[in-house]
Design a protein around this motif. Sequence first.
Motif: not given
Length: 606
Positions: A295, A302, A356, A358-359, A372, A374-375
């Motif tokens: 990261e 991705r 989709q 999530p991260e 879930s 996004d970081s």
Amino acid sequence: MLLAALLLLATPDTIPTAVRERYVQTDVMIPMRDGARLFTTVYAPRDTTQAWPILLTRTPYASDLLLNPFGPGPTYASEGFIFVYQDVRGKYQSEGEFVNVRPHNPKKSGTEIDESSDTYDTIDWLLKNVRHHNGRVAQYGVSYLGFYTTHGILSGHPNLVAASPQAPVTNWFLGDDFNHNGAFYIGDAFSFLSSFGQPRPAPTREHARGYDMKTPDAYEFLLRVGSRTHIDTALFRGGIPFWTELRKNPNYNTWWKARDPRPHLVNVKPAVMTVGGWYDHENLWGALRIYEAIEKQNPGARNMLVIGPWFHGQWWFDLGTSLGNVQFGSETSTWYHENVELPFYNCLLKDRCDRQLPEAVVYETGANKWRSFDSWPPKGVVPTAFALGKGGALVRGRAGAPRSAEEFVSDPAKPVPYLDRIAGPRYQRDYMVGDQRFASRRTDVVTWQTEPLQEDLTIAGPIQAKLLVSTTGTDADWVVKLIDVYPDDTPDPSPNPNGVRMGGYQQLVRAEIMRGRYRNSHERPEAFVPGRPTAVRFALNDAFHTFRKGHRVMVQVQSSWFPLVDRNPQTFVDITAAKPSDYRKATHKVYQGGVNGSAIVLPVMP
């Protein structure tokens, strides 16, 4: 280090005939650039009307004997992949020399090799020699296999489009397996290396046998055998070379640093999904740190993180409904395979992108639900100090003045056990959620706890221990535990064949150790000055846990954790060669209250 777990998986004799009839098995020796040949088994679908992607696993645990050859989950055989399993260099039926956690060489040329070049050469050979593939390759693996997956990412092969290092071995000094902050995990290392560490004189299908303690009680056995040097000379008799290497490198030097792949994780091209378990004693650190390194060093890559409520590798061979006395209420492993892992591979390898992802897909323990983000850690988490206060109170914010201290006597001859029962040298998986009441009752463990919570408290991310301590010795270990204390009226599980009593249960949420000599530097150990208050600060692995309303938050501090971790003699000597006379009682103090008093900093979600 997944050897014991892999033995539980399917072998060729136990795989359903209907499944095997749909695949053709081929054993080949794939040549590497230096001439060594690696034993590889390919399972290709008999259906040749379409092109299939390749799923590759590289293992030091005998590819044709231990692994389920049809993917990481129960539905992969019906989905259709070309499954490839390979013995790594120098293990079992492969040629060449095996090197534990072989360093990556970013400047190799000609016939120079490392694990990344072996991966590159393997993929290249497969693409040229295996028919009916679609040109796309993914690599995956748990534990040591995760280490090889990380190095596969470093191969840079253009056809490697996806990689999933799962519970990856990453750094055996800082936080994985054999050492945490320089504290040696003697039980695991002794058990694992006594067999795995034996040199292999020639290619073989045989597994080496480990050292037989001739007792079920690892606590008493390892208490008697003495130092690591004595184990090397008297028990192993120099026959486990890597044990000797570990002993000769007690500090975080260039030998250790060369074995950490994280600095090389730049310009990452494959999509990466790193997987781990909140209750993974061995490689939770590695999973978190591999995700973090990619990261930070690869903006825009991705890069996914998945953490479930699992012990080491549990998602490979167990439904994930429970661990020890803690129930999760669903098949968490099945949910992961069906909703995250298989969709990840199908999208990247087959263009079947039906959702989709999530991260970060992470399981919230305590609340027992998937979340879930996004970081990771989630945005908005607030580092919040809980001070260790007078009278055993754990106080949100400062504990107030004046400063006081809790003291206890630590005796290396009677170390605090990590478990409340007799067990062998390999750690018992359920200790990561184990009831800590047995430790609370010892005089060499000090405890602080909050009042019953008036509302749920959720933490998400890394935890920081900030201790102010002193000792009458010149060295000491410091173990910090974060514990969820259940209300006294918590009902027992039903059914309850083991007679578990959950009222007042003290569930371990997270724990970590710091070998005190490394408090300021893992490279340059320092003695304590007897009696001098000294700051000892270190990180505990991330957690995502909800302490429910009515529960209490507890912190325990102790100075031994045996036989999980070897004993600190509490004198500033070479611990690997400590003599019986070096092991001495010491009085430790944990200072509380005042501006710089001891505290634990929790990542609180608003």
